[in-house]
Design a protein around this motif. Sequence first.
Motif: not given
Length: 440
Positions: A180-192
């Motif tokens: 879920a975190y990978l998806r969340t940060f991706d949707r925020l335009g970030l590579r975490a």
Amino acid sequence: MRLSRYFMPILKENPKEAEIVSHRLMLRAGMIRQQSQGIYSWLPLGKRVLDKVNAIIRDEQNRAGAIELSMPTLQSAELWQESGRYDAYGKEMLRIKDRQDRPMLYGPTNEEMVTDIFRSSVKSYKDLPLNLYHIQLKFRDEIRPRFGTMRSREFMMKDAYSFDLTREGAEHSYNKMFAAYLRTFDRLGLRAIPMRADTGPIGGKLSHEFIILADTGESEVFCHKDFVDLDIPGAHTDFDSVEGLQAIFDKWTSLYAATSEMHDEAAFNAVPEGDRLSARGIEVGHIFYFGTKYSEPMGAKVQGPDGKEHFVHMGSYGIGPTRLVPAIIEASHDDNGIIWPASVAPFDIVVINMKAGDQACDDTCELIYAALTKAGKDVLYDDTDDRAGTKFATADLIGVPVQIIAGPRAVASGEVEVKDRKTGARETMTIEAAINRFVA
Ligand code: P5A
């Protein structure tokens, strides 16, 4: 929203206290205001972005099966005495007394409180797994609050807490939040990048920090450069599939990545030299598995299928929305200001009336503003009588992805200009074409 009726206190000068670009731009764009050291108000423009960030976080938490509730900011010291953390937490915890002289505290995190909620009503393994989260203010009396809301004393956190009967179950719950975190940060335009991390005062053995690479980051990090290209789990990821989520976890943890506290020089040197990335990063999320650390001292147990009582295995999962907003700006800006990813932009489109008071310009802008608003777009209409140059500078500063510019000359031939904030590309088109581009 008409700018003439909005509250967006833009600063012309660069604020002296701001050491990094995100802090400078958030102050200049009138997004935040410091009320006392490390304690901020979110002004309307900032609040819009923060709400959009939280909406994405919430959406992905819900998709992964977590359930939202709301716990208070003020907590009773008694709960923390039960877990043993009341004394251990030290000076970061703000301790308060109420009028009856009862010791209270402003919550720095909620493991104890959620364990108390759990133990009061869950008695059987049949009610597991369970993951409860909220998005709530926290307080930590940081020694060095700095960089605006990046490291503040009062800050917002999405904190989720999982409960399982067994260690294996808890690992699946951990993997759900990981994906879920990978998806969340991706949707925020970030590579975490998830990195093995120290567990600090939360405790436990298994823990990952989600780090965004940025020169201004406070953490020193080491990782394989291939992280930049790894695939993000899709929207149809099956969060109930134990194997599927384990495969995602395995893929994303197969490459070397660690914060300085967990860094293993020998393992890092085993990565081919050209693939090594040694950089600075911003920690935007942190997840933990800590087994029965809280459930045992606090007596949170359920009856298992064997008829016996078992202390539940727990994990907790944090994201910092008020840190994410500056982190997004660190990752996406230019000399003129912020460049918001569309998913979190405070407005979708800004309509710039270059000559307010000119009938044709006013009519054109009103028409576009009404049509786009009706189509469900968040539109900021700059209807003020500022100079055109000031309006362009403001629009660039606040970073709205699209600008529709209506000047007397173009409007006389039924046209407007559409500018892309990110690329700077400008296109002249008919008023109708401009509307249709964003209504379709
Ligand atoms: C996990 C959820 C915890 O507190 N308990 C509940 C666990 N983890 S954490 O790493 O300490 O914090 C989670 C995230 O909160 C953000 N954060 C901050 N943001 C702004 N200012 C601060 N002073 C601050 N401290 C923590 C970070 O994003 C962190 O990953």
